[in-house]
Design a protein around this motif. Structure first.
Motif, short mmCIF file in Angstrom:
data_model
loop_
_atom_site.label_atom_id
_atom_site.label_comp_id
_atom_site.label_asym_id
_atom_site.label_seq_id
_atom_site.Cartn_x
_atom_site.Cartn_y
_atom_site.Cartn_z
N VAL A 34 7.63 8.70 0.89
CA VAL A 34 6.72 7.58 1.06
C VAL A 34 5.38 8.03 0.49
N GLN A 35 4.83 7.24 -0.40
CA GLN A 35 3.55 7.59 -1.02
C GLN A 35 2.61 6.41 -0.97
N PRO A 36 1.33 6.66 -0.65
CA PRO A 36 0.35 5.57 -0.71
C PRO A 36 0.07 5.20 -2.17
N LEU A 37 -0.13 3.91 -2.41
CA LEU A 37 -0.43 3.45 -3.76
C LEU A 37 -1.93 3.47 -4.05
N SER A 54 -8.42 7.63 1.39
CA SER A 54 -9.72 7.41 2.01
C SER A 54 -10.13 5.93 1.97
N GLN A 55 -9.51 5.15 1.09
CA GLN A 55 -9.84 3.73 0.98
C GLN A 55 -9.00 2.85 1.89
N LEU A 56 -7.96 3.40 2.51
CA LEU A 56 -7.07 2.59 3.33
C LEU A 56 -7.73 2.12 4.63
N GLY A 57 -8.54 2.96 5.24
CA GLY A 57 -9.20 2.58 6.47
C GLY A 57 -8.38 2.82 7.73
N TYR A 58 -7.19 3.36 7.61
CA TYR A 58 -6.35 3.68 8.77
C TYR A 58 -5.34 4.74 8.35
N ASP A 59 -4.70 5.34 9.35
CA ASP A 59 -3.73 6.39 9.10
C ASP A 59 -2.33 5.76 8.99
N TRP A 60 -1.87 5.52 7.78
CA TRP A 60 -0.57 4.89 7.57
C TRP A 60 0.55 5.73 8.15
N ARG A 61 0.38 7.07 8.13
CA ARG A 61 1.43 7.95 8.68
C ARG A 61 1.64 7.70 10.16
N GLU A 62 0.56 7.47 10.90
CA GLU A 62 0.68 7.22 12.34
C GLU A 62 1.40 5.89 12.59
N ILE A 63 1.13 4.89 11.79
CA ILE A 63 1.80 3.60 11.93
C ILE A 63 3.30 3.76 11.66
N VAL A 104 15.83 8.13 11.90
CA VAL A 104 14.80 8.27 10.88
C VAL A 104 13.65 9.10 11.44
N THR A 105 13.23 10.10 10.67
CA THR A 105 12.12 10.96 11.07
C THR A 105 11.11 11.03 9.93
N LEU A 106 9.89 11.44 10.27
CA LEU A 106 8.84 11.59 9.27
C LEU A 106 8.45 13.05 9.20
N GLU A 107 8.53 13.61 8.03
CA GLU A 107 8.10 15.00 7.78
C GLU A 107 6.94 14.96 6.81
N GLU A 108 5.81 15.44 7.25
CA GLU A 108 4.63 15.40 6.39
C GLU A 108 4.62 16.61 5.47
N THR A 109 4.40 16.34 4.19
CA THR A 109 4.37 17.42 3.20
C THR A 109 3.04 17.48 2.48
N SER A 110 2.15 16.49 2.71
CA SER A 110 0.84 16.52 2.07
C SER A 110 -0.21 15.98 3.03
N ALA A 111 -1.45 16.18 2.70
CA ALA A 111 -2.56 15.76 3.58
C ALA A 111 -2.79 14.27 3.56
N CYS A 112 -2.36 13.59 2.53
CA CYS A 112 -2.64 12.16 2.42
C CYS A 112 -1.55 11.32 2.96
N ILE A 125 0.82 -1.21 0.00
CA ILE A 125 0.00 0.00 0.00
C ILE A 125 0.85 1.26 0.00
N LEU A 126 2.18 1.10 0.20
CA LEU A 126 3.07 2.26 0.23
C LEU A 126 4.22 2.05 -0.73
#
Length: 123
Positions: free
Chosen positions: A75-78, A82-91, A115-123, A13-14
Motif C-alpha cells: 500500500v503506497q500513498p499517492l 505530510s500533505q495528507l493531514g492524518y495517519d492513513w496507516r492507523e486508519i 489481513v495484517t499490516l507490516e510497516e516497512t517505511s516511515a510514510c 490517496i492510496l
C-alpha cells in the motif's frame, strides 16, 4: 466532486498492489506446472431435499479453490505523506480486523482472509 448518485467523492490517496506469493516461492514454482497444480483443490456441493434426504435435481456445483497461502501486497500513498493531514496507516490498521473475506467465491478461492499490516517505511 459529486458522484453520479449525488454523493461526494474524493480522489484516491492510496495505491494497493496485487497480492502475490513471496518471491522465493514464486521463483521455485516458475516453470513447474506439476507443483502449481497442487495449489488447487476441487470443491463440490449439492442441495439436499430435506424431505427425502437426497440430492436435489441439478443442484451439484463444483469449483476449484486455492489452498491456504500467504500473499503479500503493498500500500503506497499517492501524495506526500505530510500533505495528507492524518495517519492513513492507523486508519488501515483499525479497519483490518473488520475484513473477514476478500473476493469470496471468486478467482479460485473462498475468500477467507486474515489481513495484517507490516510497516516497512516511515510514510
Amino acid at each position: 466532486m459529486r458522484g453520479a448518485d449525488g454523493t461526494e467523492t474524493h480522489p484516491a490517496i492510496l495505491r494497493f498492489s496485487d497480492a502475490v506469493l513471496p518471491a522465493d516461492i514464486a521463483d521455485y514454482l516458475a516453470g513447474r506446472a506439476d507443483l502449481r497444480e497442487q495449489l488447487f483443490r476441487p470443491l463440490f456441493s449439492t442441495a439436499i431435499d430435506h424431505a427425502s434426504g437426497t440430492a436435489r435435481e441439478s443442484s451439484l456445483r463444483g469449483m476449484e479453490a486455492v489452498i491456504p497461502l500467504q500473499l503479500t501486497a503493498t500500500v503506497q500513498p499517492l501524495a506526500d505523506c505530510s500533505q495528507l493531514g492524518y495517519d492513513w496507516r492507523e486508519i488501515i490498521r483499525r479497519a483490518l480486523p473488520l475484513i473477514r473475506g476478500i473476493g469470496a467465491d471468486r478467482s479460485r478461492g473462498l475468500g477467507r482472509a486474515v489481513v495484517t499490516l507490516e510497516e516497512t517505511s516511515a510514510c
